[in-house]
Scaffold this motif. Structure first.
Motif, PDB file in Angstrom:
ATOM      1  N   LEU A 128       0.830  -1.435   0.018  1.00 60.64           N
ATOM      2  CA  LEU A 128      -0.003   0.164  -0.210  1.00 60.64           C
ATOM      3  C   LEU A 128       0.803   1.110   0.197  1.00 60.64           C
ATOM      4  O   LEU A 128       0.458   2.314  -0.412  1.00 60.64           O
ATOM      5  CB  LEU A 128      -1.011   0.104   1.266  1.00 60.64           C
ATOM      6  CG  LEU A 128      -1.806  -1.111   1.139  1.00 60.64           C
ATOM      7  CD1 LEU A 128      -2.756  -0.972   2.556  1.00 60.64           C
ATOM      8  CD2 LEU A 128      -2.985  -0.884  -0.018  1.00 60.64           C
TER       9      LEU A 128
ATOM     10  N   VAL B  12     -10.453  -0.342  -3.830  1.00 64.13           N
ATOM     11  CA  VAL B  12      -9.805  -1.554  -3.955  1.00 64.13           C
ATOM     12  C   VAL B  12     -10.662  -2.904  -4.150  1.00 64.13           C
ATOM     13  O   VAL B  12     -11.462  -2.967  -3.579  1.00 64.13           O
ATOM     14  CB  VAL B  12      -8.701  -1.650  -2.832  1.00 64.13           C
ATOM     15  CG1 VAL B  12      -7.985  -2.962  -2.907  1.00 64.13           C
ATOM     16  CG2 VAL B  12      -8.139  -0.439  -2.429  1.00 64.13           C
TER      17      VAL B  12
ATOM     18  N   LEU C 170      -9.183   2.925   3.061  1.00 67.39           N
ATOM     19  CA  LEU C 170      -9.379   2.467   1.652  1.00 67.39           C
ATOM     20  C   LEU C 170     -10.556   1.536   1.609  1.00 67.39           C
ATOM     21  O   LEU C 170     -10.389   0.413   2.370  1.00 67.39           O
ATOM     22  CB  LEU C 170      -8.127   1.708   1.359  1.00 67.39           C
ATOM     23  CG  LEU C 170      -6.731   2.494   1.129  1.00 67.39           C
ATOM     24  CD1 LEU C 170      -5.690   1.933   0.777  1.00 67.39           C
ATOM     25  CD2 LEU C 170      -7.132   3.692   0.066  1.00 67.39           C
TER      26      LEU C 170
ATOM     27  N   LEU D  67      -6.871  -2.406   5.004  1.00 72.18           N
ATOM     28  CA  LEU D  67      -7.520  -1.426   4.404  1.00 72.18           C
ATOM     29  C   LEU D  67      -8.267  -0.719   4.822  1.00 72.18           C
ATOM     30  O   LEU D  67      -8.401   0.533   4.704  1.00 72.18           O
ATOM     31  CB  LEU D  67      -8.258  -2.240   3.203  1.00 72.18           C
ATOM     32  CG  LEU D  67      -7.295  -2.865   1.933  1.00 72.18           C
ATOM     33  CD1 LEU D  67      -8.133  -3.813   1.171  1.00 72.18           C
ATOM     34  CD2 LEU D  67      -6.513  -2.068   1.214  1.00 72.18           C
TER      35      LEU D  67
END
Length: 344
Positions: free
Chosen positions: A239, A274, A268, A263
């Motif tokens: 990441l 993603v 995210l 995440l």
């Protein structure tokens, strides 16, 4: 005090030999007599002395299960309870129990195997992994002991019966699915490279990326042991890349869940920002905050077929080795998005 055959014979008003023949389902006994004796057996709570019978038949009525890691670590992984469920269901039909290795290290697991074989504690074994430089499989081959491998043998050793998926093809199909969503920056997050299944899935991923003429930076491939600390470290490294992946192909459900957590920590969103796709299927996926798109490798069937094969080998030690391929299927859920053309 335990109920004996003589006790049952007296209650049923038959000879003890008749009770014994009913227990062993002899065709010489009429169905009417069998029903009468079985009714008395049930009423009196008779249980066969398995130890005595096993001494006569030279059978342990048990199958050994060789774990990939210690039982404590392995049973955290949804794959292992499910594959053992498949093995157990078949063995239960045959009146067999299971004996699991409990060693905490690779050497300790190997010692468990040696004890099972040398002590004749089990009639056959199922090895739940295929690993480079593993000591268990060569030992079982040398001993001529009945065993079945779940996974393709890591070396070209003959005489091994194994149950597996076509992991190269499955990974290629999953990779093509992600590529067709429009993703170009796709990371491969897998387990330790010493296991054959990881190498096979990596080959499938690389084949699909090459076919699509997409580059795979070496930083996008993370082959790591399945533990929390190393997993988090690898994910954060991905990441933090200048061009971070927009999609992740994950080889294990535990890593998939770990990825979702990291995440979320990084704010995210899956699938808005993603895409995450994963191998293996479990009912608990539906309870995740974002149910993962997965490849169902039919874990239960892998175990069931392995048990069936090991019983064939026990019954016929001279049987030629064979391989069985269990099909796979992509189950689409909510963890992927289609890349807009202008964002490519």
């Amino acid at each position: 005090m335990s109920v004996t055959i003589k006790d049952v014979a007296k209650r049923a008003n038959v000879a003890p030999s008749t009770v014994s023949r009913v227990i062993h389902n002899s065709p010489a006994i009429s169905e009417k007599t069998k029903r009468k004796v079985r009714k008395v057996l049930k009423e009196m709570g008779y249980h066969m002395n398995e130890n005595a019978r096993n001494l006569v038949t030279k059978s342990t009525k048990a199958i050994g299960i060789v774990m990939k890691n210690s039982a404590r670590e392995s049973l955290y992984n949804p794959f292992f309870p499910e594959v053992i469920r498949g093995i157990g269901d078949f063995c239960n039909k045959e009146g067999y129990s299971l004996s699991l290795t409990t060693g905490e290290t690779e050497d300790a697991i190997f010692e468990d195997v040696v004890k099972m074989v040398q002590g004749r504690r089990v009639d056959g074994m199922i090895v739940l992994y295929s690993k480079k430089d593993d000591k268990v499989v060569p030992y079982l081959l040398k001993q001529g002991f009945p065993f079945v491998l779940i996974g393709k043998p890591s070396t070209n050793m003959s005489g091994i019966t194994f149950i597996d998926n076509d992991n190269v093809q499955a990974a290629r199909e999953l990779s093509e699915f992600v590529i067709n969503l429009g993703h170009q920056r796709i990371a491969f997050l897998g387990g330790s490279p010493e296991f054959e299944v990881i190498q096979a899935r990596l080959r499938g991923f690389q084949q699909a990326m090459e076919q699509a003429e997409l580059d795979v930076p070496k930083e996008y491939i993370k082959l790591i042991p399945l533990n929390r600390a190393d997993g988090i470290k690898a994910i954060k490294e991905l990441l933090n890349l200048p061009e971070a992946p927009t999609a992740f192909m994950v080889m294990d459900l535990l890593l998939g869940v770990l990825l979702l957590g990291v995440l979320a920590e990084k704010n995210l969103k899956v699938p808005e920002q993603v895409s995450v796709v994963c191998f293996n299927h479990s009912e608990f996926i539906e309870f995740l905050s974002t149910p993962l798109t997965t490849v169902d490798i039919h874990t239960y069937q892998l175990g069931f077929e392995a048990a069936k094969c090991v019983f064939d080998l026990i019954a016929n030690p001279e049987m030629m080795e064979k391989s069985i391929r269990i099909p796979t299927k992509i189950i689409k859920r909510e963890s992927h998005f289609v890349v807009k053309k202008e964002n490519k």
